[in-house]
Design a protein around this motif. Sequence first.
Motif, PDB file in Angstrom:
ATOM      1  N   GLY A 229       0.790  -1.224   0.000  1.00 23.89           N
ATOM      2  CA  GLY A 229       0.000   0.000   0.000  1.00 23.89           C
ATOM      3  C   GLY A 229       0.821   1.272   0.000  1.00 23.89           C
ATOM      4  N   TYR A 230       2.003   1.237   0.613  1.00 30.93           N
ATOM      5  CA  TYR A 230       2.853   2.424   0.653  1.00 30.93           C
ATOM      6  C   TYR A 230       3.761   2.540  -0.572  1.00 30.93           C
ATOM      7  CZ  TYR A 230       1.558   3.697   5.437  1.00 30.93           C
ATOM      8  OH  TYR A 230       0.871   4.112   6.560  1.00 30.93           O
ATOM      9  N   GLN A 231       3.720   1.539  -1.450  1.00 34.92           N
ATOM     10  CA  GLN A 231       4.559   1.573  -2.657  1.00 34.92           C
ATOM     11  C   GLN A 231       3.760   1.815  -3.934  1.00 34.92           C
ATOM     12  OE1 GLN A 231       5.351  -0.978  -0.119  1.00 34.92           O
ATOM     13  NE2 GLN A 231       6.686   0.745   0.469  1.00 34.92           N
ATOM     14  N   GLU A 232       2.439   1.761  -3.832  1.00 33.41           N
ATOM     15  CA  GLU A 232       1.604   1.856  -5.029  1.00 33.41           C
ATOM     16  C   GLU A 232       0.930   3.232  -5.105  1.00 33.41           C
ATOM     17  OE1 GLU A 232       0.040   1.966  -8.155  1.00 33.41           O
ATOM     18  OE2 GLU A 232       1.006  -0.002  -7.877  1.00 33.41           O
ATOM     19  N   PRO A 233       1.398   4.101  -6.013  1.00 30.36           N
ATOM     20  CA  PRO A 233       0.845   5.461  -6.055  1.00 30.36           C
ATOM     21  C   PRO A 233      -0.617   5.527  -6.462  1.00 30.36           C
ATOM     22  CG  PRO A 233       2.406   5.105  -7.850  1.00 30.36           C
ATOM     23  CD  PRO A 233       2.523   3.926  -6.931  1.00 30.36           C
ATOM     24  N   SER A 234      -1.150   4.487  -7.117  1.00 29.22           N
ATOM     25  CA  SER A 234      -2.545   4.561  -7.574  1.00 29.22           C
ATOM     26  C   SER A 234      -3.531   4.608  -6.413  1.00 29.22           C
ATOM     27  CB  SER A 234      -2.872   3.378  -8.489  1.00 29.22           C
ATOM     28  OG  SER A 234      -2.776   2.148  -7.789  1.00 29.22           O
ATOM     29  N   TRP A 235      -3.110   4.182  -5.227  1.00 31.96           N
ATOM     30  CA  TRP A 235      -4.016   4.245  -4.069  1.00 31.96           C
ATOM     31  C   TRP A 235      -4.039   5.631  -3.447  1.00 31.96           C
ATOM     32  CZ3 TRP A 235      -6.363   0.362  -5.452  1.00 31.96           C
ATOM     33  CH2 TRP A 235      -5.805  -0.910  -5.611  1.00 31.96           C
TER      34      TRP A 235
END
Length: 443
Positions: A229-235
């Motif tokens: 979750g902290y690596q995926e900018p789409s969230w």
Amino acid sequence: MIGLTDEQLREAIAGELLAARDRTSGLTDCVDDGELTAQHSRLMSPLVWDLAHIGNQEELWLLRNVGGRDPMHPEIDPLYDAFEHPRSERPTLPLLPPAEARSYAAEVRGRVLDLLSGVELAGPPLLRAGFAFGLIAQHEQQHDETMLITHQLRKGAAVLAAPAPEPAPPGRLPAEVVIPAGPFTMGTDTEPWALDNERPAHRIDLPAFAIDTVPVSNAAYQRFIEDGGYQEPSWWSPQGWQHRLTVGLTAPLYWTREDGVWLRRRFGRVEPVPAEEPVLHVTWYEAEAYARWAGRRLPTEAEWEKAARHDPATGRSRRFPWGDQAPGPQHANLGQRHLQPAPVGSYPDGESPYGVRQLIGDVWEWTASDFAPYPGFKAWPYREYSEVFFARPGEPAEYKVLRGGSFAVAPVACRGTFRNWDYPIRRQIFAGFRTARDLPDGS
């Protein structure tokens, strides 16, 4: 304070003032003078500033404004004006030393209790139902929560202790509750100690929505982390992703991972992160990213309040989720009775008519809403409490609304209409969240 006789009201006011001062003393007497005068974080004032500021505001509002008394120490007024000196500057000011700050606050309180015994409580609006005294009781308890945040930020051995909350009662709860479409009354015209941003009462018509039965837990939040979750900018929103990169967010504040186990620091103690507690110390941006990852969103402030206060059987809005009676220990985790949130699913006696739990206490809950005035808002008794923080038309909003209170909030400063607000980057505050979703047909 509703329905009390004059004598009962005076006793209730004195009780709230004394309870607040007992808590203030507990938070300041447990550390030495060096700890009181130190700044434990640039985000917070030295504890000794809070202590004298509490006394100064009490003198200004009650002894001078209500009682018409001459200033006791007018030369210190600028030192304790929260708008004149930001927190980062306060350690450089010629503040009252701890002994003098205690003496000043105690002398003010003694004079205030004398004033309370004879003042007319059915007179002008500032005194009606003891509002000015209630304002000061709430103010002190709000600073007690601020001082508790400072205690969490300070390094060193633990100095505070409290029993752990009870386990949640057995039984599986539904993941979410559907709130039907329709109007409800938001805000209040009748809560005697409500602050200006809670007023006036007004009707809001909402489409149907679903909201989490309980706040998001540490276990659920860990799944977000483990899923990248902290690596995926789409969230993340663009602003949230930029903030994550700038400050290096990788987990809630105070969390560390050692040998595959998540640990947290809590008031000077390091312990495993309790899986069933509501997640705590996350920014609005983190809450928003989690919600998007989960295929959901943050509830609006109006949705939160409808889930908390609306009684579909009667059509009225309650003072609290469980009814109109003041909070008891069976209803909610409030008042620093515990130094942590209770497990999700706790306090069935405190659930709302829709079956939503832990809407009051445990953790402040981020909402999707910007902090803005209600229709018909009037600043009172001073514009600096709310108006200067409101979002302005045509300008980006600075503050997001939090609702519900935390384990650090006293009952006198927490109710179903109470509104809190902060910058979306803040996470030293005792904030968590729950999520919501639109229903397919909106009805």
